[in-house]
Design a protein around this motif. Structure first.
Motif, PDB file in Angstrom:
ATOM      1  N   GLU A 124       0.833  -1.110  -0.130  1.00 43.48           N
ATOM      2  CA  GLU A 124       0.072   0.141  -0.054  1.00 43.48           C
ATOM      3  C   GLU A 124       0.860   1.200  -0.221  1.00 43.48           C
ATOM      4  N   THR A 125       0.477   2.420  -0.522  1.00 43.83           N
ATOM      5  CA  THR A 125       1.157   3.570  -0.704  1.00 43.83           C
ATOM      6  C   THR A 125       1.072   4.080   0.928  1.00 43.83           C
ATOM      7  N   HIS A 126       2.288   4.195   1.233  1.00 47.14           N
ATOM      8  CA  HIS A 126       2.580   4.764   2.598  1.00 47.14           C
ATOM      9  C   HIS A 126       2.591   6.430   2.562  1.00 47.14           C
ATOM     10  N   LEU A 127       1.636   6.793   3.365  1.00 47.66           N
ATOM     11  CA  LEU A 127       1.289   8.474   3.365  1.00 47.66           C
ATOM     12  C   LEU A 127       1.705   8.675   4.756  1.00 47.66           C
ATOM     13  N   ASP A 128       1.751  10.198   4.663  1.00 49.81           N
ATOM     14  CA  ASP A 128       2.029  10.932   6.004  1.00 49.81           C
ATOM     15  C   ASP A 128       0.596  11.440   6.223  1.00 49.81           C
ATOM     16  N   ALA A 129       0.024  11.155   7.591  1.00 48.65           N
ATOM     17  CA  ALA A 129      -1.408  11.656   7.767  1.00 48.65           C
ATOM     18  C   ALA A 129      -1.213  13.160   7.795  1.00 48.65           C
ATOM     19  N   ASN A 130      -0.424  13.786   8.063  1.00 52.05           N
ATOM     20  CA  ASN A 130      -0.423  15.386   8.448  1.00 52.05           C
ATOM     21  C   ASN A 130      -0.758  15.988   7.045  1.00 52.05           C
ATOM     22  N   THR A 131      -0.089  15.312   5.933  1.00 51.44           N
ATOM     23  CA  THR A 131      -0.228  16.132   4.573  1.00 51.44           C
ATOM     24  C   THR A 131      -0.779  15.066   3.418  1.00 51.44           C
ATOM     25  N   SER A 132      -1.099  13.955   3.759  1.00 50.91           N
ATOM     26  CA  SER A 132      -1.773  13.129   2.762  1.00 50.91           C
ATOM     27  C   SER A 132      -0.576  12.907   1.606  1.00 50.91           C
ATOM     28  N   THR A 133       0.705  13.197   1.859  1.00 56.36           N
ATOM     29  CA  THR A 133       1.636  12.763   0.724  1.00 56.36           C
ATOM     30  C   THR A 133       2.347  11.489   1.183  1.00 56.36           C
ATOM     31  N   GLN A 134       2.948  11.064   0.060  1.00 60.81           N
ATOM     32  CA  GLN A 134       3.545   9.872   0.177  1.00 60.81           C
ATOM     33  C   GLN A 134       5.019   9.967   0.871  1.00 60.81           C
ATOM     34  N   LEU A 135       5.473   8.934   1.790  1.00 58.61           N
ATOM     35  CA  LEU A 135       6.711   9.055   2.236  1.00 58.61           C
ATOM     36  C   LEU A 135       8.028   9.300   1.207  1.00 58.61           C
ATOM     37  N   SER A 136       8.695  10.283   1.364  1.00 58.85           N
ATOM     38  CA  SER A 136       9.668  10.570   0.302  1.00 58.85           C
ATOM     39  C   SER A 136      10.959  10.980   0.946  1.00 58.85           C
ATOM     40  N   PHE A 137      12.055  10.335   0.783  1.00 56.40           N
ATOM     41  CA  PHE A 137      13.525  10.519   1.358  1.00 56.40           C
ATOM     42  C   PHE A 137      14.499  10.533   0.233  1.00 56.40           C
ATOM     43  N   LYS A 138      15.404  11.486   0.369  1.00 51.41           N
ATOM     44  CA  LYS A 138      16.424  11.479  -0.486  1.00 51.41           C
ATOM     45  C   LYS A 138      17.622  10.309  -0.458  1.00 51.41           C
ATOM     46  N   ASN A 139      17.666   9.746   0.874  1.00 54.91           N
ATOM     47  CA  ASN A 139      18.576   8.639   0.938  1.00 54.91           C
ATOM     48  C   ASN A 139      17.908   7.431   1.551  1.00 54.91           C
ATOM     49  N   ILE A 140      18.077   6.149   1.087  1.00 52.28           N
ATOM     50  CA  ILE A 140      17.592   4.981   1.785  1.00 52.28           C
ATOM     51  C   ILE A 140      19.029   4.257   2.291  1.00 52.28           C
ATOM     52  N   VAL A 141      19.160   3.957   3.515  1.00 51.67           N
ATOM     53  CA  VAL A 141      20.543   3.391   4.086  1.00 51.67           C
ATOM     54  C   VAL A 141      20.308   2.185   4.841  1.00 51.67           C
ATOM     55  N   VAL A 142      20.616   0.818   4.029  1.00 52.52           N
ATOM     56  CA  VAL A 142      20.620  -0.428   4.767  1.00 52.52           C
ATOM     57  C   VAL A 142      21.652  -0.635   5.594  1.00 52.52           C
ATOM     58  N   VAL A 143      21.456  -0.906   6.906  1.00 57.46           N
ATOM     59  CA  VAL A 143      22.457  -1.060   7.983  1.00 57.46           C
ATOM     60  C   VAL A 143      22.449  -2.497   8.388  1.00 57.46           C
ATOM     61  N   ALA A 144      23.302  -3.391   8.147  1.00 53.38           N
ATOM     62  CA  ALA A 144      23.263  -4.534   8.778  1.00 53.38           C
ATOM     63  C   ALA A 144      23.817  -4.675  10.180  1.00 53.38           C
ATOM     64  N   ALA A 145      23.403  -4.924  11.032  1.00 51.34           N
ATOM     65  CA  ALA A 145      24.015  -5.159  12.537  1.00 51.34           C
ATOM     66  C   ALA A 145      23.598  -6.233  13.390  1.00 51.34           C
ATOM     67  N   ASN A 146      24.313  -6.824  14.120  1.00 50.90           N
ATOM     68  CA  ASN A 146      24.167  -8.124  14.950  1.00 50.90           C
ATOM     69  C   ASN A 146      22.730  -7.779  15.888  1.00 50.90           C
ATOM     70  N   HIS A 147      21.827  -8.746  15.834  1.00 49.92           N
ATOM     71  CA  HIS A 147      20.566  -8.747  16.395  1.00 49.92           C
ATOM     72  C   HIS A 147      20.721 -10.183  17.500  1.00 49.92           C
ATOM     73  N   VAL A 148      20.515  -9.465  18.950  1.00 55.46           N
ATOM     74  CA  VAL A 148      20.605 -10.702  19.772  1.00 55.46           C
ATOM     75  C   VAL A 148      19.370 -10.723  20.665  1.00 55.46           C
ATOM     76  N   ASP A 149      18.768 -11.677  20.849  1.00 58.29           N
ATOM     77  CA  ASP A 149      17.695 -11.868  21.498  1.00 58.29           C
ATOM     78  C   ASP A 149      18.044 -11.890  23.108  1.00 58.29           C
ATOM     79  N   THR A 150      17.474 -11.202  23.758  1.00 58.96           N
ATOM     80  CA  THR A 150      17.770 -11.028  25.277  1.00 58.96           C
ATOM     81  C   THR A 150      16.641 -11.739  26.290  1.00 58.96           C
ATOM     82  N   ASP A 151      16.994 -11.511  27.449  1.00 60.80           N
ATOM     83  CA  ASP A 151      15.926 -12.364  28.375  1.00 60.80           C
ATOM     84  C   ASP A 151      14.870 -11.277  28.920  1.00 60.80           C
TER      85      ASP A 151
END
Length: 400
Positions: free
Chosen positions: A297-324
């Motif tokens: 689905e088109t992802h909108l901002d409720a304040n302006t009814s405009t689609q989310l729009s960004f100059k940079n998309i940065v995919v960061v891979a990091a260690n994920h650890v389940d905790t207690d």
């Protein structure tokens, strides 16, 4: 006469012998050779990123706010030498009138106030569209639990009339406010997470019902459970910070880099799709920006009814650890996302993909980005959306 001569000659002989004996260097005193001192081996020599010698590892390091300035120099690695690149902003210095979070000019009054990190829901789908995301300088999306995701949005440039819906903090929120010297607003948290937030260096900048703070309101939305109806605005948050004398200019410990155009040519990337398990995010590039779809689905901002729009998309891979720590009644564990040290990154800007490494050497450092030989990977000036994924993530699909 002869005996007198003999006596004189003997006297001269004895005097000469004594004189020559006294002119010789005395023999060196005999000492046993000392045993060799224990010299550190090559592997014992601290690297630039180590903060204490190995003999002190067992001693807990003091928090950054409690360390004298002279000691902080030891804890913080020296700036990475950066070759002179025309048009590059950052990372070791930053122009006074430029926002370090976007690389875009910003008025002095706005630069003199604190960034606001705000926790925003992204599940279930009924919470969309959220309010305020397009006005954020930075947005972090991360796994909460059960394959669903949640956002932490950082507001610095713009004030926003409505932000939300507001949800509870996660362990990653012990890191993001420190990175940008930001305040942090959220709804609640699991008990052990709350204790860590209370012990954090930015506790005086936290605004939350978790600690009986105001600044939030319930806005009834038809068909939406009350859990998902908590909102705030940046004006309320700044008013509260002002009363605490905390709405002051941030002290950034380092900087990202920005450049109007990439330094090198990247790989074509006009469509980006990430599958987190229970939700997916898709970005399409057009007219210099990436536009977002979520779960088809088109992802909108409720304040302006405009689609989310960004100059940079940065995919960061990091260690994920389940905790207690358990986050819900289904006993889903709280996930510690270790965005410190270094790891792989893919930066998408200008319809291109650039692979490299992210780095964060100190708790108060922002994430910074480098290519395979250590040169900076600059962002495009503008807002940035961080997609945080586990190491080894294989659900990133890119279309040229």
């Amino acid at each position: 006469m002869n005996s007198r001569i003999f006596i004189i000659e003997m006297f001269i002989f004895l005097f000469t012998a004594v004189f020559l004996t006294n002119c010789q260097s005395p023999p060196a005193p005999h000492t046993s050779n000392p045993s060799p001192t224990n010299q550190p081996t090559a592997t014992q020599t601290p690297t630039e990123t180590q903060t204490v010698p190995q003999t002190a590892v067992s001693t807990p390091a003091p928090s950054p706010t409690a360390i004298p300035a002279a000691t902080q120099i030891i804890l913080t690695p020296p700036p990475t030498p950066v070759p002179t690149i025309e048009g590059l902003i950052g990372p070791n210095t930053f122009p006074e009138n430029i926002n370090p979070l976007t690389g875009i000019s910003m008025d002095e009054a706005s630069l003199g106030r604190r960034p606001l990190a705000i926790k925003i829901s992204n599940a279930p789908p009924i919470v969309r569209p959220q309010a305020g995301l397009n006005q954020a300088d930075l947005v972090f999306e991360h796994v909460a639990e059960g394959g669903f995701t949640r956002f932490t949005a950082v507001f610095y440039t713009h004030d926003v009339e409505r932000v939300g819906s507001i949800r509870s903090a996660r362990l990653i929120d012990l890191e993001i406010p420190k990175m940008y010297d930001a305040a942090f607003a959220y709804s609640g948290s699991a008990g052990p997470v709350r204790l860590r937030l209370q012990d954090s260096e930015f506790y005086d900048r936290i605004i939350s019902p978790d600690f009986a703070h105001g600044g939030f309101e319930r806005i009834e939305i038809e068909g939406v459970a009350p859990t998902h109806t908590l909102f705030t605005n940046t004006y309320n948050l700044r008013h509260i910070l002002g009363l605490r004398e905390q709405d002051v200019a941030p002290n950034f410990a380092n900087y990202m880099t920005f450049r109007d155009s990439p330094i090198t040519q990247g790989e074509p990337a006009t469509r980006i799709e990430l599958w987190y398990g229970a939700t997916n995010a898709t970005w399409f590039y057009g007219n210099g920006r990436y536009l977002r779809w979520t779960d088809g689905e088109t992802h909108l901002d409720a304040n302006t009814s405009t689609q989310l729009s960004f100059k940079n998309i940065v995919v960061v891979a990091a260690n994920h650890v389940d905790t207690d720590i358990f986050e819900d009644t289904n006993n889903n564990p709280s996930i510690e996302i270790q965005i410190w040290g270094t790891g792989p990154v893919s930066i998408f800007r200008d319809g291109q993909r650039f692979n490299g490494s992210w780095k964060r050497d100190h708790p108060n450092h922002m994430l910074t980005f480098y290519d395979s030989i250590g040169n900076p990977l600059p962002l495009s000036p503008g807002n940035t959306f961080f997609q945080i994924v586990p190491l080894g993530f294989d659900q990133l699909n890119v279309t040229p």
